[in-house]
Design a protein around this motif. Sequence first.
Motif, PDB file in Angstrom:
ATOM      1  N   ASP A 183     -14.339   6.794   3.816  1.00 20.10           N
ATOM      2  CA  ASP A 183     -15.267   5.742   3.383  1.00 20.10           C
ATOM      3  C   ASP A 183     -16.593   5.831   4.130  1.00 20.10           C
ATOM      4  O   ASP A 183     -16.617   6.032   5.349  1.00 20.10           O
TER       5      ASP A 183
ATOM      6  N   GLN B   5     -10.393   3.213   3.674  1.00 22.32           N
ATOM      7  CA  GLN B   5      -9.667   4.427   3.326  1.00 22.32           C
ATOM      8  C   GLN B   5     -10.389   5.630   3.931  1.00 22.32           C
ATOM      9  O   GLN B   5     -11.602   5.613   4.121  1.00 22.32           O
ATOM     10  N   ASP B   6      -9.606   6.671   4.190  1.00 24.69           N
ATOM     11  CA  ASP B   6     -10.149   7.866   4.820  1.00 24.69           C
ATOM     12  C   ASP B   6     -11.371   8.377   4.055  1.00 24.69           C
ATOM     13  O   ASP B   6     -11.329   8.540   2.832  1.00 24.69           O
TER      14      ASP B   6
ATOM     15  N   VAL C  87       0.846  -1.196   0.000  1.00 30.64           N
ATOM     16  CA  VAL C  87       0.000   0.000   0.000  1.00 30.64           C
ATOM     17  C   VAL C  87       0.880   1.245   0.000  1.00 30.64           C
ATOM     18  O   VAL C  87       1.821   1.339   0.793  1.00 30.64           O
TER      19      VAL C  87
ATOM     20  N   HIS D 134     -10.466  -2.862   2.346  1.00 31.48           N
ATOM     21  CA  HIS D 134      -9.406  -2.135   3.054  1.00 31.48           C
ATOM     22  C   HIS D 134      -9.878  -0.686   3.193  1.00 31.48           C
ATOM     23  O   HIS D 134      -9.998   0.029   2.207  1.00 31.48           O
TER      24      HIS D 134
ATOM     25  N   ARG E 106      -5.240  14.998   3.307  1.00 33.61           N
ATOM     26  CA  ARG E 106      -6.089  13.815   3.461  1.00 33.61           C
ATOM     27  C   ARG E 106      -6.940  13.567   2.218  1.00 33.61           C
ATOM     28  O   ARG E 106      -7.102  12.428   1.766  1.00 33.61           O
TER      29      ARG E 106
ATOM     30  N   ALA F 211      -9.291   8.173   8.789  1.00 28.59           N
ATOM     31  CA  ALA F 211      -7.984   7.544   8.982  1.00 28.59           C
ATOM     32  C   ALA F 211      -7.071   8.342   9.887  1.00 28.59           C
ATOM     33  O   ALA F 211      -6.013   7.869  10.279  1.00 28.59           O
TER      34      ALA F 211
ATOM     35  N   GLY G  89      -5.314   6.967  -3.276  1.00 33.18           N
ATOM     36  CA  GLY G  89      -5.188   5.645  -2.658  1.00 33.18           C
ATOM     37  C   GLY G  89      -3.998   5.519  -1.730  1.00 33.18           C
ATOM     38  O   GLY G  89      -3.535   4.417  -1.443  1.00 33.18           O
ATOM     39  N   TYR G  90      -3.492   6.658  -1.218  1.00 34.78           N
ATOM     40  CA  TYR G  90      -2.382   6.634  -0.270  1.00 34.78           C
ATOM     41  C   TYR G  90      -2.920   6.400   1.142  1.00 34.78           C
ATOM     42  O   TYR G  90      -4.043   6.778   1.454  1.00 34.78           O
ATOM     43  N   HIS G  91      -2.080   5.831   1.988  1.00 40.05           N
ATOM     44  CA  HIS G  91      -2.427   5.668   3.392  1.00 40.05           C
ATOM     45  C   HIS G  91      -1.422   6.420   4.257  1.00 40.05           C
ATOM     46  O   HIS G  91      -0.306   6.705   3.828  1.00 40.05           O
TER      47      HIS G  91
ATOM     48  N   ARG H 128      -6.713  10.346  -0.196  1.00 44.80           N
ATOM     49  CA  ARG H 128      -7.911   9.539  -0.451  1.00 44.80           C
ATOM     50  C   ARG H 128      -8.098   9.324  -1.948  1.00 44.80           C
ATOM     51  O   ARG H 128      -8.375   8.209  -2.398  1.00 44.80           O
TER      52      ARG H 128
ATOM     53  N   GLY I 120      -3.218  -0.202   8.349  1.00 45.61           N
ATOM     54  CA  GLY I 120      -4.590   0.297   8.333  1.00 45.61           C
ATOM     55  C   GLY I 120      -5.589  -0.672   8.928  1.00 45.61           C
ATOM     56  O   GLY I 120      -5.276  -1.445   9.848  1.00 45.61           O
TER      57      GLY I 120
END
Length: 216
Positions: free
Chosen positions: A202, A199-200, A50, A197, A85, A215, A92-94, A89, A174
Motif C-alpha cells: 500500500d 495490505q502489503d 480476513v 486495513h 507476496r 507486510a 487480498g490474502y494476509h 496482495r 494486521g
Amino acid sequence: MAMQGFEKRLEKLVEGTFNKTFRSGLEPVEVGRKVTRALDADRAVGVDGVPIAPNNIGVYLSPDDFERFSAFADALARELAEVAREHARAEGYHFVGPVTVTLVSDDELRAGECDIAAEVHEGTRVGSLVLPDGRRFTLGEKRVVMGRMSDCDVVLADPRASRQHAEIQPIGHGFVLNDLGSMNGTVVNGNPVREHHLQDGDEIRLGSTVLHFEAS
C-alpha cells in the motif's frame, strides 16, 4: 502479472547464464505458478474474516533440478517469496508471519517434478513503513502516530501534514490506518480514506509525504 515480474527480475539476476541454465527441464516460472496455487489451496480464514495465506513454503525439487538451481538458490528463494507476496496482495490474502521459501532436494522426485508444501506459521506481527528516504520504521504491538509534532512516532517534515495526521493500530493479524481528522486528508493508493486495513505494498500519502507499507 506476478509471473511476468518474476521472470524479468530473475533474468536480470542471472543474466548471462539464464537461457543456458533454464532452457530445458523444470523452469522457475512453473515453480512460481505452483507456489501461487499452493497459497490459494491452503489459505485459511482468520478470526476477523480476513483470508490468511501460508507463509512457510517448502519447494521440493529432484536432485538434478536442485543442483541445476544451486548457483541461484538464494536469489530464487527470495524471488519466489516476492511472487507469494505479490499474489497475496492481488488476492487480498494476509500473512501472520514473515514469508520464507526454502528449496529442498527430494530423492523421490524425478527431473522436472516439483512439490510444494505450504503452511501457516505464526510469528510475531510483521509490518513496516518505508519512509521517503528509504529507512524502515518497524510496526509492532503499539499504536503509531504520524504527523508534524516532534513527539509523534513518525515525524513528518511536511507543511501539508497535520500535527497529528494519522495513526496505525495493530488489529487482528494486521494493521489498520486511521486518519486523525487531518486538514488535507489521508490517501491510500490514490483514494482518500478515513480507515483502511493495510495490505502489503500500500502507498500512503500524508500531505505531500509518501510512505509504503510492507507486510513482511
